[in-house]
Motif scaffolding. Structure first.
Motif, PDB file in Angstrom:
ATOM      1  N   UNK A  36       0.687  -1.976  -0.061  1.00 42.92           N
ATOM      2  CA  UNK A  36       0.074  -0.302   0.089  1.00 42.92           C
ATOM      3  C   UNK A  36       0.992   0.301  -0.226  1.00 42.92           C
ATOM      4  N   UNK A  37       0.477   2.615  -0.752  1.00 38.89           N
ATOM      5  CA  UNK A  37       1.097   2.863  -1.111  1.00 38.89           C
ATOM      6  C   UNK A  37       0.756   3.980   0.544  1.00 38.89           C
ATOM      7  N   UNK A  38       1.195   4.708   0.946  1.00 39.25           N
ATOM      8  CA  UNK A  38       1.330   5.680   1.793  1.00 39.25           C
ATOM      9  C   UNK A  38       1.662   7.027   2.052  1.00 39.25           C
ATOM     10  N   UNK A  61       5.736  11.787 -10.997  1.00 39.49           N
ATOM     11  CA  UNK A  61       4.582  10.528 -11.137  1.00 39.49           C
ATOM     12  C   UNK A  61       3.555   9.685 -10.466  1.00 39.49           C
ATOM     13  N   UNK A  62       4.329   9.559  -8.870  1.00 40.47           N
ATOM     14  CA  UNK A  62       4.401   8.776  -7.711  1.00 40.47           C
ATOM     15  C   UNK A  62       3.012  10.111  -7.112  1.00 40.47           C
ATOM     16  N   UNK A  63       3.707  12.036  -7.210  1.00 40.32           N
ATOM     17  CA  UNK A  63       2.596  12.283  -6.536  1.00 40.32           C
ATOM     18  C   UNK A  63       1.717  12.356  -7.129  1.00 40.32           C
ATOM     19  N   UNK A  64       1.002  12.472  -8.482  1.00 44.42           N
ATOM     20  CA  UNK A  64       0.375  12.522  -9.299  1.00 44.42           C
ATOM     21  C   UNK A  64      -0.649  11.494  -9.324  1.00 44.42           C
ATOM     22  N   UNK A  65       0.192  10.631  -9.371  1.00 40.29           N
ATOM     23  CA  UNK A  65      -0.421   8.926  -9.863  1.00 40.29           C
ATOM     24  C   UNK A  65      -1.608   8.374  -8.249  1.00 40.29           C
ATOM     25  N   UNK A  66      -1.142   8.903  -7.253  1.00 42.65           N
ATOM     26  CA  UNK A  66      -1.508   8.506  -5.923  1.00 42.65           C
ATOM     27  C   UNK A  66      -2.874   9.083  -5.534  1.00 42.65           C
ATOM     28  N   UNK A  67      -2.487  10.693  -6.110  1.00 43.03           N
ATOM     29  CA  UNK A  67      -4.004  10.968  -5.681  1.00 43.03           C
ATOM     30  C   UNK A  67      -5.477  11.209  -7.190  1.00 43.03           C
ATOM     31  N   UNK A 188      -3.368   2.870  -2.293  1.00 43.19           N
ATOM     32  CA  UNK A 188      -2.840   3.558  -1.974  1.00 43.19           C
ATOM     33  C   UNK A 188      -3.595   4.932  -1.422  1.00 43.19           C
ATOM     34  N   UNK A 189      -4.549   5.363  -2.444  1.00 46.35           N
ATOM     35  CA  UNK A 189      -5.242   6.542  -2.237  1.00 46.35           C
ATOM     36  C   UNK A 189      -6.480   5.891  -1.697  1.00 46.35           C
TER      37      UNK A 189
END
Length: 233
Positions: A36-38, A61-67, A188-189
């Protein structure tokens, strides 16, 4: 060959029984769910990104993808023109996915913490790309996320496999306990947004409203925070 409904039910029942027996014997099947992304993990990933074009790409990539609860194919399928900068954040047109719910316009607002803000990360990445790469990679029809070699040269658009490898590499560089996969941002989201309106979470992540899959992603992280027995006595 057509399998009768009764036979299907019997097969499922037998498999469930075997699963329980394996768990009781200490066996584990397959790889299980992706890590899980946290938010804590995001902070570690961002801090570990170098001050380079590749580092700026990794952050975005990771910050937009998570949101927006990205699958690996989502950022791989984005074009520059699919990301619109608005006063309150970004609007990302996701046109890939397995269902009609996957195709959506996800709104990503600015974060209170600039260090892990997806909007600021996206803008920094695009600015860096304009300054350091050929102009064709900034065209509206260019891939939103590009591959970058060890010398900082753009190699083309990223495919789903390269997105997955990038997320794993970024998380390993950050030293998270278990390396993330291409599905970690999506899980994660859902997990982080647990407790918020389920319809809003579904719309943001491209699930059907009240999706069983989405509810499955809303994992209980430690078993204590939202324990059903807490406060009963």
């Amino acid at each position: 060959m057509h399998v009768l409904g009764d036979d299907q039910a019997a097969a499922r029942s037998a498999l469930e029984g075997l699963t329980v027996r394996l768990l009781q014997d200490g066996e584990r099947r397959g790889r299980g769910k992706a890590p899980t992304g946290t938010v804590t993990g995001l902070r570690a990933l961002v801090l570990a990104c170098p001050d380079t074009l590749a580092g700026a790409r990794d952050k975005a990539l990771v910050l937009t993808g998570f949101h927006y609860a990205a699958r690996a194919q989502d950022p791989a399928g984005l074009l520059v023109s699919d990301v619109t900068e608005e006063e309150r954040g970004l609007i990302i047109a996701i046109l890939t996915g397995k269902t009609k719910h996957s195709v959506r316009a996800a709104k990503i607002p600015y974060s209170a913490d600039p260090a892990i803000c997806p909007v600021r990360a996206w803008k920094a990445y695009r600015t860096c790309l304009v300054l350091e790469a050929d102009f064709r990679w900034s065209a509206p029809t260019a891939p939103a996320f590009v591959g970058i070699d060890r010398w900082g040269h753009v190699t083309g658009g990223m495919g789903p496999d390269s997105v997955t490898r990038a997320i794993t590499r970024i998380s390993q560089r950050a030293g998270v306990p278990v390396a993330w996969t291409g599905h970690s941002l999506r899980i994660g989201l859902a997990t982080t947004a647990r407790g918020r309106d389920a319809v809003a979470v579904a719309d943001q992540g491209g699930w059907a409203r009240h999706s069983r899959s989405m509810l499955g992603y809303m994992q209980t992280e430690d078993g204590w925070t939202d324990n059903a027995a807490a406060g009963l006595t």
